[in-house]
Design an enzyme around this catalytic site. Sequence first.
Site, PDB file in Angstrom:
ATOM      1  N   CYS A 162       0.795  -1.225   0.000  1.00 52.30           N
ATOM      2  CA  CYS A 162       0.000   0.000   0.000  1.00 52.30           C
ATOM      3  C   CYS A 162       0.829   1.278   0.000  1.00 52.30           C
ATOM      4  O   CYS A 162       0.259   2.374  -0.061  1.00 52.30           O
ATOM      5  CB  CYS A 162      -0.952  -0.001   1.193  1.00 52.30           C
ATOM      6  SG  CYS A 162      -1.960  -1.487   1.278  1.00 52.30           S
ATOM      7  N   HIS A 294      -3.476   8.275   5.683  1.00 52.22           N
ATOM      8  CA  HIS A 294      -3.728   6.953   5.088  1.00 52.22           C
ATOM      9  C   HIS A 294      -5.193   6.576   5.310  1.00 52.22           C
ATOM     10  O   HIS A 294      -5.889   6.202   4.370  1.00 52.22           O
ATOM     11  CB  HIS A 294      -2.796   5.925   5.713  1.00 52.22           C
ATOM     12  CG  HIS A 294      -2.778   4.614   5.007  1.00 52.22           C
ATOM     13  ND1 HIS A 294      -2.546   4.503   3.651  1.00 52.22           N
ATOM     14  CD2 HIS A 294      -2.936   3.339   5.464  1.00 52.22           C
ATOM     15  CE1 HIS A 294      -2.572   3.226   3.304  1.00 52.22           C
ATOM     16  NE2 HIS A 294      -2.812   2.502   4.381  1.00 52.22           N
ATOM     17  N   HIS A 330      -9.800   1.855  -0.707  1.00 50.18           N
ATOM     18  CA  HIS A 330      -8.347   1.675  -0.585  1.00 50.18           C
ATOM     19  C   HIS A 330      -7.826   1.082  -1.884  1.00 50.18           C
ATOM     20  O   HIS A 330      -8.082  -0.075  -2.205  1.00 50.18           O
ATOM     21  CB  HIS A 330      -8.053   0.740   0.588  1.00 50.18           C
ATOM     22  CG  HIS A 330      -6.612   0.684   0.976  1.00 50.18           C
ATOM     23  ND1 HIS A 330      -5.597   1.151   0.170  1.00 50.18           N
ATOM     24  CD2 HIS A 330      -5.989   0.209   2.098  1.00 50.18           C
ATOM     25  CE1 HIS A 330      -4.442   0.965   0.758  1.00 50.18           C
ATOM     26  NE2 HIS A 330      -4.646   0.401   1.936  1.00 50.18           N
TER      27      HIS A 330
END
Length: 852
Positions: A162, A294, A330
């Site tokens: 990520c 995030h 995400h």
Amino acid sequence: MKTTRKRVVITGMGILSSLADNIDDFRQALLDKKCGVADSQRFSQWFENARAAEILHQIDYSEIPEEIVSSLDNAALWAWKVSRDALKQAGLHNNQPLLDQTGLITGVSSAGTEAFLPLFEQRIQDFNLKKAIWSGGFSSCCSSVASLLGLKGGMELVATACTASPNAVGMAFDYIQNGKSITMLAVGTEPIYLPTFAGFYALNVMHPDSCTPFSGRSGMSIGEGAGAIVLEEYEHAVARGATIYGEILSYATSCDAYHETGPDPRASGAVQVMAKALENAGLTADQIDYVNVHGTGTEANDRIETLAMKKTFPQVENLPVSSTKSYLGHNIGAAGIVELIACLVTLPLNKVLPTLNFSVARPNCDLDYVPNEIRDKDVTVFMKNNYAFGGNNCCMIVSTKACATPATHYSARRVAISGAGAVSAIGHTLNEILDRVWSEETAPELGGVAFNPDTLEEVHQLLAVLHETQQLGELATSAESLAAQPLPENNPDFRTFQVSGLEPRKHLRRFDPRKATRGGTFALMALVEALDNAQRKIRRDGESLGFVMGMSRGPQETTYKYLQSLKPDPCKVRTSEFPGSLMNSIATFCAISEGIKGYTTTLATGANAALGALTYGYELIRQQLQPQVMVGGADEFFPSMSLYMDAVAQKIHMTADAHDYHIYGQHAQGYIPGEGACMLLLEDFEAAQARGAGVLAEIIGYGKSCDNSYFDASQQDEKAAALALAIDRALQDADTTAEAIDLVCGTSNGAQHSAAVEIAAIYHCFHQRHPQIPVVNYNAFFGFVESSAGLLNLALLTDCLKKQAVPAIPYTRQFCDERINFVRSPQKMAIRQALLIGATEGGNYYAFVIKG
């Protein structure tokens, strides 16, 4: 002497998300507060209440030949689309002289997956061999995009889950900082495939509706997308009248060194990476106007990210922070760059995007998350944070206005190799390997292949499908040759270089076999040996040591087990192998074992990926971003489907006799796979001397390039020209000449086409100025250890520099080109400077000048 850092600005952007497929519509969707998370069209067949932010747009690929489109996966096609749009917006898409210098850094988490979906989605009849050939490699999306867009400045693929795309932006930023390029293209691309969705679903971290970061019910929403930005040196952008959309002020990475999946509960790594990014930018925390966090929506991330904010910003109650994942889900490997672009298209309008779906804040989540409504605010400097499995952390600091902050400076450092460690089939330490190399009898015992019965059954099913669909012509020269090829499990000559008799506890202070993969064990042993060799002990100062890994096929056995567990029911996938199947899992294992917390990343550019790691580690030291960096590569041998198909296609050569591996041989038959690892510790030359560490060698310059012939393997001249360009760039970077080079070390895998490229490039660069330069290549000693072949050869080169002697190229007796002075017997010679060259299978080329 102080060097002023170049200003790096953004002059082009491209976007593809669930919200829009162009910049203007993307901006408007964000301002309209649209959420792209909906019932999944793809995953509802397997999972109840499957929700995702999916890309459902019809995308125009008419600029690409239809034959190539059918060969590419979405990771490549989406990367091409956003890259083309970014180059067009920057006005560079038709500027070939500039594209010749432009490099490509791509961030992705699950590349090379789509072509093999039919195998583990139990629809083997849909297998497309053509797509498997061109899109089945982890770094294939890099090679295809560079070729289609005409980029020749070199490429890398970042695979840190990520944090992959913000890490890619950071590396592209560095390439301009270090003068290797005027323009760079940074890309993130991430289609969501069944293995990724199933893994997160089985971990019970999915939100049943749409994620609500920092409030309400915890849980993430998975999404997919792609983004690209053109980075350009400021003065160059101004000179050509380019529109500037922002300036990258700094970036940093770090590693928690805590857990494979969970973040450090003290938020130490997150705090460290923000502090380092601020330091690199020459800024203080109170100069940050906004943080795009995030913000996954999971309980652990939101709580610990909030804690990190409190530890970093003294006046945090006055700082707006928000999560764009409430819009987009995400996007995994593409998350950081997509979210960065979201900031760049709205903040210049004085609009701070909110955290959508915000309700009642969760315990310990008590910051200003800009709940639900867009806020008017003038933002000059903002921070973009992303975190990943394995404790990889990344932070970028960006300005919406160019030149709004003072320039920063650094003092360029000399880069020394102060430690080395290796594991291979001919020795479990570098000293054992060197002893074997210098001895008369070097050939190891080759290991046999034991295919899993499930693999063999799947292989036979696939071969039947390929016969029925008449796809075999692309796999072998003819169906007859394939039919005549003995099946590997029945072939006594099907052998490879394998590490045997390994006893890790004899070499390692800390070793957990429950968490150690074969490749991870090799990597850790080589790493510990390199630290010991450099007299470096980590004593609560792990943040001063960085770690850059180069990977090729990755943790093959763990990945195989995880993919097999998808059958017959993806809902019952084994989560224990999910994080271990990621490319950055080996770096994670090593970092946790030894407490390495500095700049940490994993590159997965394929064969010789560790040479890419060497370039990155070199720059981190040279630019004073890290005092020390460990660089390396590791490969484990696992007889999987990909290896089986490589063997049947006669791409690789396996034999019962190691002496049959003939590098640069007149009748070379391919390469013999090997396994092992190599690690090198890089540090400031003067610092190494000051602490009494021995310097094995000094890296005084390097060059990179890539060709545009990915879809035409016959273009040997173009490939050789690209490698020659990398050599010329290395010589220029090192401020030396061909006449001053005393030895060339190639890293060809031994196949005829690979050797031909190296030989042609060497001849082009040296035949007039140094025609009798000695040439060596030592891959036949240990087999072709894909990711670390270049570093294993470099480790031997450091020994040659020390001894002022070179071993012969082993086993080859009839060489393929009489114009080249191949080293056929051990020789004593004066070696002041050596040249190491290498290539990836996808057309990326490296050259390094090494000084003794």
